[in-house]
Design a protein around this motif. Structure first.
Motif, mmCIF file in Angstrom:
data_model
loop_
_atom_site.group_PDB
_atom_site.id
_atom_site.type_symbol
_atom_site.label_atom_id
_atom_site.label_comp_id
_atom_site.label_asym_id
_atom_site.label_seq_id
_atom_site.Cartn_x
_atom_site.Cartn_y
_atom_site.Cartn_z
ATOM 1 N N VAL A 29 -9.082 -13.425 -30.710
ATOM 2 C CA VAL A 29 -10.465 -12.992 -30.898
ATOM 3 C C VAL A 29 -11.379 -14.010 -30.229
ATOM 4 N N LYS A 30 -12.300 -13.497 -29.434
ATOM 5 C CA LYS A 30 -13.303 -14.322 -28.750
ATOM 6 C C LYS A 30 -14.564 -14.328 -29.596
ATOM 7 N N LEU A 31 -15.018 -15.514 -29.970
ATOM 8 C CA LEU A 31 -16.231 -15.678 -30.764
ATOM 9 C C LEU A 31 -17.310 -16.269 -29.860
ATOM 10 N N ILE A 32 -18.302 -15.452 -29.547
ATOM 11 C CA ILE A 32 -19.401 -15.907 -28.706
ATOM 12 C C ILE A 32 -20.493 -16.429 -29.637
ATOM 13 N N VAL A 37 -18.395 -20.565 -26.499
ATOM 14 C CA VAL A 37 -17.329 -19.610 -26.825
ATOM 15 C C VAL A 37 -16.137 -20.324 -27.452
ATOM 16 N N ILE A 38 -15.633 -19.717 -28.513
ATOM 17 C CA ILE A 38 -14.413 -20.166 -29.179
ATOM 18 C C ILE A 38 -13.440 -18.992 -29.157
ATOM 19 N N VAL A 39 -12.179 -19.249 -28.821
ATOM 20 C CA VAL A 39 -11.143 -18.213 -28.892
ATOM 21 C C VAL A 39 -10.122 -18.661 -29.922
ATOM 22 N N VAL A 40 -9.814 -17.756 -30.855
ATOM 23 C CA VAL A 40 -8.805 -18.043 -31.867
ATOM 24 C C VAL A 40 -7.610 -17.119 -31.674
ATOM 25 N N GLU A 41 -6.435 -17.665 -31.921
ATOM 26 C CA GLU A 41 -5.218 -16.856 -31.943
ATOM 27 C C GLU A 41 -4.808 -16.729 -33.402
ATOM 28 N N LEU A 42 -4.634 -15.498 -33.848
ATOM 29 C CA LEU A 42 -4.316 -15.224 -35.239
ATOM 30 C C LEU A 42 -2.813 -15.055 -35.414
ATOM 31 N N ASP A 43 -2.323 -15.302 -36.621
ATOM 32 C CA ASP A 43 -0.890 -15.255 -36.904
ATOM 33 C C ASP A 43 -0.588 -14.144 -37.906
ATOM 34 N N ARG A 44 -0.278 -12.961 -37.362
ATOM 35 C CA ARG A 44 0.021 -11.815 -38.210
ATOM 36 C C ARG A 44 1.384 -11.957 -38.892
ATOM 37 N N VAL A 45 2.273 -12.778 -38.363
ATOM 38 C CA VAL A 45 3.586 -12.977 -38.984
ATOM 39 C C VAL A 45 3.424 -13.659 -40.341
ATOM 40 N N LYS A 46 2.629 -14.722 -40.391
ATOM 41 C CA LYS A 46 2.496 -15.497 -41.626
ATOM 42 C C LYS A 46 1.332 -15.053 -42.513
ATOM 43 N N ALA A 47 0.357 -14.360 -41.945
ATOM 44 C CA ALA A 47 -0.820 -13.949 -42.725
ATOM 45 C C ALA A 47 -1.240 -12.520 -42.363
ATOM 46 N N PRO A 48 -0.356 -11.536 -42.554
ATOM 47 C CA PRO A 48 -0.672 -10.175 -42.100
ATOM 48 C C PRO A 48 -1.875 -9.538 -42.781
ATOM 49 N N VAL A 49 -2.025 -9.733 -44.071
ATOM 50 C CA VAL A 49 -3.149 -9.121 -44.803
ATOM 51 C C VAL A 49 -4.459 -9.766 -44.363
ATOM 52 N N THR A 181 -25.582 -19.295 -34.494
ATOM 53 C CA THR A 181 -25.269 -17.873 -34.628
ATOM 54 C C THR A 181 -23.937 -17.501 -34.001
ATOM 55 N N LEU A 182 -23.218 -16.654 -34.711
ATOM 56 C CA LEU A 182 -22.056 -15.980 -34.128
ATOM 57 C C LEU A 182 -22.618 -14.689 -33.543
ATOM 58 N N ILE A 183 -22.874 -14.714 -32.253
ATOM 59 C CA ILE A 183 -23.534 -13.592 -31.587
ATOM 60 C C ILE A 183 -22.631 -12.365 -31.567
ATOM 61 N N LYS A 184 -21.369 -12.566 -31.204
ATOM 62 C CA LYS A 184 -20.447 -11.431 -31.115
ATOM 63 C C LYS A 184 -19.015 -11.907 -31.264
ATOM 64 N N ILE A 186 -15.145 -10.494 -30.529
ATOM 65 C CA ILE A 186 -14.485 -9.465 -29.717
ATOM 66 C C ILE A 186 -12.975 -9.627 -29.810
ATOM 67 N N LEU A 187 -12.292 -8.556 -30.168
ATOM 68 C CA LEU A 187 -10.835 -8.547 -30.124
ATOM 69 C C LEU A 187 -10.418 -8.451 -28.659
ATOM 70 N N LEU A 188 -9.642 -9.420 -28.204
ATOM 71 C CA LEU A 188 -9.204 -9.414 -26.815
ATOM 72 C C LEU A 188 -7.988 -8.500 -26.642
ATOM 73 N N PRO A 189 -7.816 -7.942 -25.443
ATOM 74 C CA PRO A 189 -6.654 -7.065 -25.208
ATOM 75 C C PRO A 189 -5.349 -7.831 -25.409
ATOM 76 N N ALA A 190 -4.344 -7.125 -25.897
ATOM 77 C CA ALA A 190 -3.033 -7.742 -26.116
ATOM 78 C C ALA A 190 -2.455 -8.218 -24.784
ATOM 79 N N GLU A 191 -1.818 -9.367 -24.822
ATOM 80 C CA GLU A 191 -1.175 -9.903 -23.616
ATOM 81 C C GLU A 191 0.230 -9.337 -23.522
#
Length: 192
Positions: A29-32, A37-49, A181-184, A186-191
């Motif tokens: 997710v790109k946080l503008i 800009v900050i980009v975070v990578e989320l871990d659905r394996v360990k924190a799916p909910v 402010t967190l302006i926007k 955005i979910l980035l396309p899957a790699e």
């Protein structure tokens, strides 16, 4: 008019379906922000909910034009719940606490904020600015980490240094004197 409503509903459903695509195990997710800009990578394996909850807010645009309302240097930067006038954004449902997932509240990670009760995380999130071992689970529930910054660490460091003070209107400490402010989001396309 009916066709427009159906088309709009399908678009919203398809956008959310994209967000919760289980094949995208580590969505980014790109946080503008107003400071970069900050980009975070989320871990659905360990924190799916937790990841799916966060992505739902992202895809619906619920984090757009919110502020980081709590900044404590060498501790956390918290946001996701208020606009610049400190008007609370709508809350979804509370989620289960996934703090026992093995991810630690280390510098550069993103975690869910909660009340004192364990299963009260909702839309607020925070970035850890240091290794905050006291936020990890132990004899008590901790705060669920669900990802980490992969780009823009310097932006978070700059946000951490903004001047803060007590805000009389909200009766809170550690509120930025000028809104960050967190302006926007955005979910980035899957790699591939």
């Amino acid at each position: 008019m009916f066709q427009f409503i159906i088309a709009s509903a399908l678009l919203i459903i398809s956008c959310f379906s994209y967000a919760v695509d289980p094949t995208n195990i580590y969505p980014k997710v790109k946080l503008i922000t107003s400071m970069g800009v900050i980009v975070v990578e989320l871990d659905r394996v360990k924190a799916p909910v937790t990841v799916d909850n966060f992505l739902e807010y992202v895809v619906k645009g619920e984090y757009n034009n919110t502020i980081f309302h709590r900044i404590i240097d060498d501790f956390i930067v918290q946001g996701g719940a208020y606009d610049a006038k400190f008007i609370a954004k709508d809350l979804g449902k509370n989620i289960i606490n996934e703090s026992g997932n093995g991810l630690k509240n280390e510098a550069g990670t993103i975690a869910m904020a909660k009340e004192n009760r364990p299963h009260t995380a909702n839309r607020q999130f925070f970035f850890n600015l240091a290794d905050n071992k006291t936020l990890d689970p132990g004899r008590k529930w901790g705060y669920a980490v669900f990802g980490a910054i992969v780009e823009g660490e310097e932006v978070l460091e700059a946000i951490a240094k903004v001047p803060t003070d007590y805000n009389e209107t909200m009766a809170w400490n550690d509120v930025p004197l000028k809104p960050v402010t967190l302006i926007k989001a955005i979910l980035l396309p899957a790699e591939d």
